[in-house]
Scaffold this motif. Structure first.
Motif: not given
Length: 471
Positions: A254-260, A374-379
């Motif tokens: 989500q944080p990379v593919y759908a940041p909104e 590395p940004r792919e971490v659940p928000t």
């Protein structure tokens, strides 16, 4: 492709066993086919009892041979031509649908949307999502929340998808979760996250589809000129087993593919998730879970067709025969406990192509060498629940303890939690009683209560921790 090799007697036995089992279970294509030119001249061809056991010649072993049969629904078989640059999550078409009472009681309105998404390699594809506005009013704080319920699809055929089954037949993979969610007044989005190739267990494509289904549901307005139903809603997602794969990957990507959706996706409840397929060779392959494991391998191959040349003659027959099998059949085919090694002439534990594909679909710590970011971490906060041997089966201090999840061992869930925690995510581990099948039911209370808390905006205490489940 490599030249076909003569099949071994054991391989013929496996193929015959699978064909017989599939025929008994009513799998399309399992019945004997007429033999060309057989029978007297001018008469109908006689059935050939061995037709389904004959491998295709090398030139016919294309990805299309192993893909799902075309659907009579044009949304699946002939979606509209779309500019590849169309933003992901864009609604391409809509339709009103009816859902029978035995799948959802007290239904308000239901629609389906055709949505632009992308596959494991970020190539555009279209998916179908079902959006449900239940008849139960929402009495909690704020707008009616939206819950993405990611069904345990575990299937290889297009008529196994939630969008089809919801309209046509009772689906054991949905109740009681679906009805409880509707009774609590949530808006619901159920996405066919396996996509147009029914790519079961292809985690990256599955997760992207879920996120695009959420995007579409938040933008959807049932009437011209009306505001979207869920534009201002809190969003929570939940899924178990195959649905847990899609839920986990949606949370991670989500944080990379759908940041909104950061700050909008309030939580992800993930149960019984197979986080690393390489870990399951010892626990699923060649066991009563082998039917689902085989189906997962065939589903992943639809996104990674470089796996198809590794099939031997038996593998060719089985992959073609299983191309439309739904979850119930894939589960029952675990009675044929033959290992993957019967379907290939390579060692699936060591073959570099197999290992690369498995690594590309490993959930948890992102690996930049295998496509991870590395940004792919659940928000948003995450609940991971799993059948755990530490939980008593019955009430009271003297209750016995079960084996836990023997097919997807609990230590794999612990490792997933640890890796997400080390990356900075907020994760809660919830052990539940039972093994892989029964845990889907013993977890209903703690999982849906967790979903309810996130949907109502109850603050989640940051950090990582384990909790004691209710027996």
């Amino acid at each position: 492709m490599r030249s076909p090799r003569p099949r071994r007697p054991a391989a013929r036995v496996l193929g015959a066993a699978l064909v017989s089992t599939c025929a008994l279970l009513g799998v399309p294509g399992a019945a004997a086919q007429p033999a060309p030119g057989s029978g007297p001249a001018g008469s109908a061809a006689l059935p050939d009892p061995f037709a389904a056991l004959r491998p295709a010649p090398p030139e016919q072993r294309t990805p299309e041979r192993y893909g799902p049969s075309p659907s009579s629904d044009p949304w699946y078989s002939a979606p509209p031509a779309v500019d590849p640059a169309t933003p992901r999550g864009t609604i391409l078409a809509t339709r009103r649908i009816d859902i029978p009472w035995f799948n959802v009681r007290d239904l308000g309105r239901a629609h389906q949307v055709l949505v632009q998404s992308s596959d494991s390699h970020d190539r555009p594809q279209q998916i179908v999502s079902t959006i449900i506005e239940p008849g139960t009013p929402w009495t909690g704080p704020g707008p009616r929340p939206l819950v993405a319920y990611n069904v345990t699809i575990d299937s290889l055929g297009l008529e196994c998808m939630p969008s089809y089954k919801l309209r046509h037949e009772f689906n054991l993979e949905m109740p009681p979760f679906l009805q409880i969610l509707a009774d609590r007044g949530y808006g619901l989005v159920l996405t066919d996250f396996e996509g147009p190739r029914a790519a079961y267990a292809a985690g990256r494509a599955n997760g992207r589809a879920v996120l695009d289904g959420i995007r579409a549901a938040r933008a959807f307005a049932p009437d011209p000129g009306a505001p979207p139903l869920f534009a201002d809603s809190r969003v929570v997602q939940v899924g178990y087993s195959g649905g847990g794969i899609a839920t986990g990957w949606a949370a991670q990507m989500q944080p990379v593919y759908a940041p909104e959706l950061t700050g909008v996706l309030q939580g992800s409840s993930i149960g019984g998730v197979p986080a690393d397929y390489a870990d399951l060779v010892d626990t699923m392959d060649g066991t009563l879970a082998s039917g689902l494991y085989r189906a997962a391998v065939f589903g992943i191959a639809r996104e990674y067709p470089e796996l198809y040349p590794l099939l031997n003659d038996t593998g060719d027959v089985v992959a073609h025969l299983m191309r439309d099998a739904c979850a119930d059949v894939n589960t029952a085919l675990g009675l044929v406990t033959a290992p993957l090694s019967a379907l290939t002439d390579v060692d699936p534990r060591r073959d570099p192509t197999v290992l690369r594909v498995m690594a590309h679909n490993r959930l948890g710590r992102p690996d930049p060498d295998n496509g991870g970011d590395p940004r792919e971490v659940p928000t948003g906060p995450v609940q991971v629940w799993h059948g755990d041997a530490s939980v008593p089966i019955g009430p009271g201090p003297g209750s016995s303890r079960g084996p836990g999840d023997v097919f997807v061992p609990e230590w794999t869930a612990h490792r997933l939690v640890d890796e997400w925690c080390e990356a900075g995510a907020d994760v809660e581990y919830t052990p539940v009683a039972g093994e892989h099948v029964t845990a889907a039911y013993t977890a209903i209370g703690p999982a849906l209560d967790w979903v309810d808390a996130r949907a109502r905006g109850v603050p989640f205490t940051a950090g990582c921790r384990a909790v004691t489940s209710r027996p």
